[in-house]
Enzyme design. Structure first.
Site, mmCIF file in Angstrom:
data_model
loop_
_atom_site.group_PDB
_atom_site.id
_atom_site.type_symbol
_atom_site.label_atom_id
_atom_site.label_comp_id
_atom_site.label_asym_id
_atom_site.label_seq_id
_atom_site.Cartn_x
_atom_site.Cartn_y
_atom_site.Cartn_z
ATOM 1 N N CYS A 2 0.820 -1.204 0.000
ATOM 2 C CA CYS A 2 0.000 0.000 0.000
ATOM 3 C C CYS A 2 0.856 1.256 0.000
ATOM 4 O O CYS A 2 1.984 1.255 0.473
ATOM 5 C CB CYS A 2 -0.875 0.001 1.236
ATOM 6 S SG CYS A 2 -1.893 -1.464 1.352
ATOM 7 N N ARG A 27 5.381 -0.038 -6.362
ATOM 8 C CA ARG A 27 5.256 -0.900 -5.184
ATOM 9 C C ARG A 27 4.177 -1.967 -5.389
ATOM 10 O O ARG A 27 4.060 -2.889 -4.583
ATOM 11 C CB ARG A 27 4.896 -0.069 -3.953
ATOM 12 C CG ARG A 27 5.900 1.013 -3.657
ATOM 13 C CD ARG A 27 5.434 1.864 -2.500
ATOM 14 N NE ARG A 27 5.678 1.187 -1.252
ATOM 15 C CZ ARG A 27 6.783 1.299 -0.548
ATOM 16 N NH1 ARG A 27 7.746 2.079 -0.975
ATOM 17 N NH2 ARG A 27 6.953 0.663 0.576
ATOM 18 N N TRP A 75 -2.806 -2.738 -1.799
ATOM 19 C CA TRP A 75 -2.440 -4.101 -2.182
ATOM 20 C C TRP A 75 -3.197 -4.978 -1.203
ATOM 21 O O TRP A 75 -2.910 -4.979 -0.014
ATOM 22 C CB TRP A 75 -0.918 -4.256 -2.058
ATOM 23 C CG TRP A 75 -0.410 -5.657 -2.262
ATOM 24 C CD1 TRP A 75 -0.463 -6.692 -1.369
ATOM 25 C CD2 TRP A 75 0.251 -6.181 -3.404
ATOM 26 N NE1 TRP A 75 0.125 -7.812 -1.898
ATOM 27 C CE2 TRP A 75 0.570 -7.532 -3.141
ATOM 28 C CE3 TRP A 75 0.610 -5.640 -4.639
ATOM 29 C CZ2 TRP A 75 1.235 -8.339 -4.061
ATOM 30 C CZ3 TRP A 75 1.275 -6.452 -5.541
ATOM 31 C CH2 TRP A 75 1.574 -7.782 -5.259
ATOM 32 N N ASN A 99 -1.848 2.608 5.993
ATOM 33 C CA ASN A 99 -0.945 1.491 5.666
ATOM 34 C C ASN A 99 -0.648 0.754 6.954
ATOM 35 O O ASN A 99 -0.506 1.392 7.997
ATOM 36 C CB ASN A 99 0.390 2.001 5.120
ATOM 37 C CG ASN A 99 0.279 2.485 3.700
ATOM 38 O OD1 ASN A 99 -0.758 2.353 3.084
ATOM 39 N ND2 ASN A 99 1.363 3.034 3.191
ATOM 40 N N GLY A 100 -0.474 -0.552 6.880
ATOM 41 C CA GLY A 100 -0.105 -1.315 8.087
ATOM 42 C C GLY A 100 -1.228 -2.246 8.487
ATOM 43 O O GLY A 100 -2.079 -2.616 7.668
ATOM 44 N N GLU A 480 18.309 -23.297 -1.306
ATOM 45 C CA GLU A 480 17.912 -21.912 -1.573
ATOM 46 C C GLU A 480 19.106 -20.960 -1.360
ATOM 47 O O GLU A 480 19.315 -20.036 -2.140
ATOM 48 C CB GLU A 480 16.718 -21.537 -0.670
ATOM 49 C CG GLU A 480 16.232 -20.112 -0.765
ATOM 50 C CD GLU A 480 15.828 -19.665 -2.163
ATOM 51 O OE1 GLU A 480 15.731 -20.495 -3.087
ATOM 52 O OE2 GLU A 480 15.634 -18.446 -2.343
ATOM 53 N N LYS A 484 20.621 -18.581 -4.244
ATOM 54 C CA LYS A 484 20.772 -17.128 -4.094
ATOM 55 C C LYS A 484 22.193 -16.724 -4.457
ATOM 56 O O LYS A 484 22.417 -15.770 -5.189
ATOM 57 C CB LYS A 484 20.502 -16.674 -2.643
ATOM 58 C CG LYS A 484 19.108 -16.610 -2.167
ATOM 59 C CD LYS A 484 18.218 -15.598 -2.825
ATOM 60 C CE LYS A 484 17.674 -16.055 -4.125
ATOM 61 N NZ LYS A 484 16.502 -16.876 -4.193
ATOM 62 N N GLU A 487 23.006 -17.083 -8.250
ATOM 63 C CA GLU A 487 22.271 -16.130 -9.088
ATOM 64 C C GLU A 487 22.933 -14.762 -9.134
ATOM 65 O O GLU A 487 22.973 -14.133 -10.185
ATOM 66 C CB GLU A 487 20.861 -15.902 -8.508
ATOM 67 C CG GLU A 487 19.870 -16.970 -8.805
ATOM 68 C CD GLU A 487 18.499 -16.596 -8.246
ATOM 69 O OE1 GLU A 487 18.344 -16.543 -7.007
ATOM 70 O OE2 GLU A 487 17.591 -16.352 -9.049
ATOM 71 N N HIS A 503 29.181 -39.329 0.473
ATOM 72 C CA HIS A 503 28.923 -40.260 -0.629
ATOM 73 C C HIS A 503 29.445 -39.730 -1.964
ATOM 74 O O HIS A 503 28.977 -40.157 -3.014
ATOM 75 C CB HIS A 503 27.423 -40.574 -0.708
ATOM 76 C CG HIS A 503 26.916 -41.261 0.529
ATOM 77 N ND1 HIS A 503 27.256 -42.551 0.847
ATOM 78 C CD2 HIS A 503 26.157 -40.805 1.546
ATOM 79 C CE1 HIS A 503 26.702 -42.874 2.001
ATOM 80 N NE2 HIS A 503 26.029 -41.817 2.453
ATOM 81 N N LYS A 599 12.739 -11.774 -14.152
ATOM 82 C CA LYS A 599 11.925 -11.929 -12.940
ATOM 83 C C LYS A 599 10.799 -12.937 -13.150
ATOM 84 O O LYS A 599 10.494 -13.713 -12.263
ATOM 85 C CB LYS A 599 11.370 -10.563 -12.531
ATOM 86 C CG LYS A 599 10.614 -10.568 -11.211
ATOM 87 C CD LYS A 599 11.532 -10.798 -10.022
ATOM 88 C CE LYS A 599 10.773 -11.099 -8.743
ATOM 89 N NZ LYS A 599 11.603 -11.765 -7.737
HETATM 90 C C1 F6R Z 1 15.196 -17.286 -7.780
HETATM 91 C C2 F6R Z 1 13.959 -17.028 -8.467
HETATM 92 C C3 F6R Z 1 13.463 -18.040 -9.433
HETATM 93 C C4 F6R Z 1 11.936 -18.193 -9.306
HETATM 94 C C5 F6R Z 1 11.400 -19.140 -10.379
HETATM 95 C C6 F6R Z 1 9.920 -19.373 -10.220
HETATM 96 O O1 F6R Z 1 15.567 -16.238 -6.951
HETATM 97 O O2 F6R Z 1 13.339 -16.008 -8.284
HETATM 98 O O3 F6R Z 1 14.090 -19.263 -9.238
HETATM 99 O O4 F6R Z 1 11.651 -18.681 -8.043
HETATM 100 O O5 F6R Z 1 11.652 -18.595 -11.646
HETATM 101 O O6 F6R Z 1 9.215 -18.191 -10.261
HETATM 102 P P1 F6R Z 1 7.765 -18.082 -9.686
HETATM 103 O O7 F6R Z 1 7.857 -18.266 -8.221
HETATM 104 O O8 F6R Z 1 7.311 -16.689 -10.063
HETATM 105 O O9 F6R Z 1 6.943 -19.144 -10.327
#
Ligand code: F6R
Length: 604
Positions: A2, A27, A75, A99-100, A480, A484, A487, A503, A599
């Protein structure tokens, strides 16, 4: 997420509010609205969807005299994205934007309903304006009524309120959600929940502190602190760089999003936890009728959160659960039986591979559920049921807060299913719920922790690879962490189950092999520790993350002593996110837009 804007002065109020809202578009939002008090009369407009819809509705509305106006982009968190739920919310003769989260809204609402107040929306915000008007009818003094209202609210908020009872004034309050007031060369005043709407208008700004409240009129800014002492505004010159303003002072969106996790998880929990019960209003419990198995399907980070769900679902809900990478599932002619609930997980709701698996499950007649961050996305529209993660827009390509909210949803969902299946004792359920309530605290970034990680990061800029290792649910977290790092740093990293290193991968161990070891105190500590010792004995460089001192490590990042392994999970999640961030920054990479990545992956 928001956004709030406000303006008081003689310029074109409508244009200023709409322009301000446009600056907050980045946002993310699903509805918007404005309310303007001019000549003692209110005009208010709301629209669902993009701002263009609000612009269309206001096209014949002209503001040319002195006016006080407030605006909001919403949102959806509590209540669907509808016009009735959009802000500003109206009482009898006042409007509010917020907001909040008002944590005690349900209690306040109940009393107001008993007093005969009719609510139009499902939001927590609407109680603020009705509570204010109730206090106003008792005190007859708008400032006192506003003060009393703020005293009665529990939770986090940034609030603007305009009332016919005191024209030419905007009341404000801030606690836990950001808000600032700015002044231009003509001494006209602007409010916003972040810098960007004020750039180009205000020359100097005052950032409110938690507990600040008061009012602004054409010639005054009156601020009180939480002790109710009047204080002077502390003006700062406003930056003119919009992109940096959008990052709220953080170096990268990813960093901002890591810091936001505490707030967005609080949103994820909102309305879903009671003392002894987890509630998901968004679907009927009959979704689980006849279900003996759960199949989770996702990609990337969302796949890792799904993997963590398998541990939680089998442990608490005692339901057979499996997880698959969507791009694999699509082409292997999987067997799909109707007693399986098919769950897809996606931040964007648009990932092509995941979307296709959802279509496959639907075609096979399975019941489907999507865990998603984006309302109205393709997956949300297609699935039988949906749980929104409420992480707000995630701009950094490397996902952080989306993952955090997904795991939070899975923890709650595992208990929800456990309730239905009666596979958990009431006492244990209550304990788990109180642990979940603690997540927002566990993911808060302490300055000392961030500083330590910044310092340590300089030792991990080279080498022939990283192994992130963990056991049980810390294995998906290790995956994960490794994702990170690779990437955004472009260094090779793998996630591995700690017990599996011997192993094969242990053959790689030497001082240039960096092991990031997740050592939770409350889950298989001794077993995980001996796996790390095996690596340490072969001279791998070890960075241990744990609440327990570990003398075989080259570097040690302490987390706090937690009550439960899941809270350790969330603390360690923040550590691995920050470690990747700091390594990548030292390597000079574009953290928010790593090479070769997008993204939302809408191609196969
Ligand atoms: C890693 C990342 C990607 C997404 C993947 C799936 O930081 O962002 O691995 O997780 O492309 O994306 P969604 O979750 O939008 O289906």
């Amino acid at each position: 997420m928001c956004g709030i804007v406000g303006y008081i002065g003689k310029k074109n109020t409508k244009e200023i509010l709409l322009e301000g809202l446009k600056e907050l578009e980045y946002r993310g939002y699903d509805s918007a609205g404005i309310a303007v008090l001019e000549n003692g009369n209110f005009s208010s407009f709301k629209a669902v969807g993009k701002l263009i819809n609000l612009e269309e509705k206001t096209k014949d509305f002209i503001t040319e005299k002195f006016a006080a106006g407030i605006g909001h982009t919403r949102w959806a968190t509590h209540g669907k994205p509808t016009e009735l739920n959009a802000h500003p919310h109206l009482g009898e003769s006042s409007y509010v934007v917020h907001n909040g989260i008002i944590e005690n809204y349900a209690q306040l609402k109940e009393k107001l309903i008993n007093d005969g107040v009719i609510f139009l929306s499902q939001t927590d915000t609407e109680v603020i304006v009705h509570q204010f008007e109730k206090n106003l009818s008792n005190t007859k003094d708008p400032l006192k009524a506003f003060e009393k209202t703020i005293d009665e609210l529990e939770g986090a908020y940034a609030i603007l309120l305009v009332t016919k009872a005191q024209k030419d004034t905007i009341f404000f309050a801030k606690n836990g959600s950001p808000m600032l007031v700015g002044v231009d060369e003509d001494n006209e005043k602007y409010f916003a929940s972040s810098d960007t709407p004020l750039i180009g208008h205000a020359t100097k700004v005052n950032y409110f502190e938690d507990g600040d409240w008061g009012y602004v009129s054409n010639d005054k800014i009156v601020i009180f602190d939480k002790e109710k002492k009047e204080k002077k505004p502390t003006f700062k010159t406003l930056s003119t760089n919009k992109l940096s303003a959008q990052k709220d002072g953080y170096r990268f969106f990813m960093e901002k999003e890591i810091y936001e996790q505490s707030n967005v998880i609080a949103d994820t929990l909102l309305g879903r936890l009671h003392d002894n019960e987890v509630i998901f209003d968004e679907f009927d419990k009959s979704l689980f009728d006849g279900i003996n198995e759960i199949k989770l399907c996702a990609c990337g980070t969302s796949y890792h959160s799904a993997l963590s769900a398998t541990y939680l679902f089998e442990r608490y809900a005692k339901i057979k659960t499996s997880v698959e990478i969507a791009s694999e599932f699509r082409y292997r002619n999987p067997i799909m039986t109707k007693d399986t609930l098919f769950v897809v997980i996606s931040q964007s709701g648009e990932t092509a591979d995941t979307l296709e698996t959802l279509k496959m499950a639907k075609n096979a007649g399975l019941k489907t559920l999507v865990i998603c961050n984006v309302d109205n996305s393709s997956m949300v529209r297609l699935a039988d049921a949906c749980i929104l993660t409420r992480a707000g827009v995630e701009k950094g390509v490397a996902s952080t807060k989306a993952f955090a909210t997904q795991v939070t949803v899975f923890w709650m969902l595992s208990l929800y299913i456990a309730q239905l299946k009666k596979s958990i004792e009431i006492k244990e359920l209550a304990k788990q719920i109180s642990l979940i309530r603690h997540i927002p605290t566990s993911v808060k970034v302490a300055d000392t922790l961030h500083e330590k990680i910044k310092r340590i990061s300089k030792r991990y800029l080279h080498g022939h690879g990283f192994f992130f290792i963990g056991r049980d649910i810390f294995f998906p977290l290790a995956l994960e962490g490794a994702l990170k790092l690779k990437e955004i740093s472009y260094l090779h990293a793998e996630g591995y189950p700690s017990g599996e290193m011997k192993h094969g991968p242990i053959a790689l161990a030497d001082p240039e092999l960096f092991t990031i070891a997740l050592l939770p105190q409350h889950l298989l500590y001794d077993k995980a520790k001996s796996n790390v010792e095996e690596l340490s004995a072969r001279d791998s460089t070890i960075c241990a993350i744990s609440a327990m001192e570990f003398d075989k490590a080259d570097d040690f990042i302490p987390i706090s002593t937690c009550q439960d392994y899941m809270l350790e999970f969330f603390e360690m999640m923040v550590v691995v996110q920050l470690l990747s961030l700091e390594i990548s920054i030292r390597l000079g990479n574009d953290v928010d837009m790593p090479r070769n990545l997008a993204k939302s992956v809408t191609v196969e």
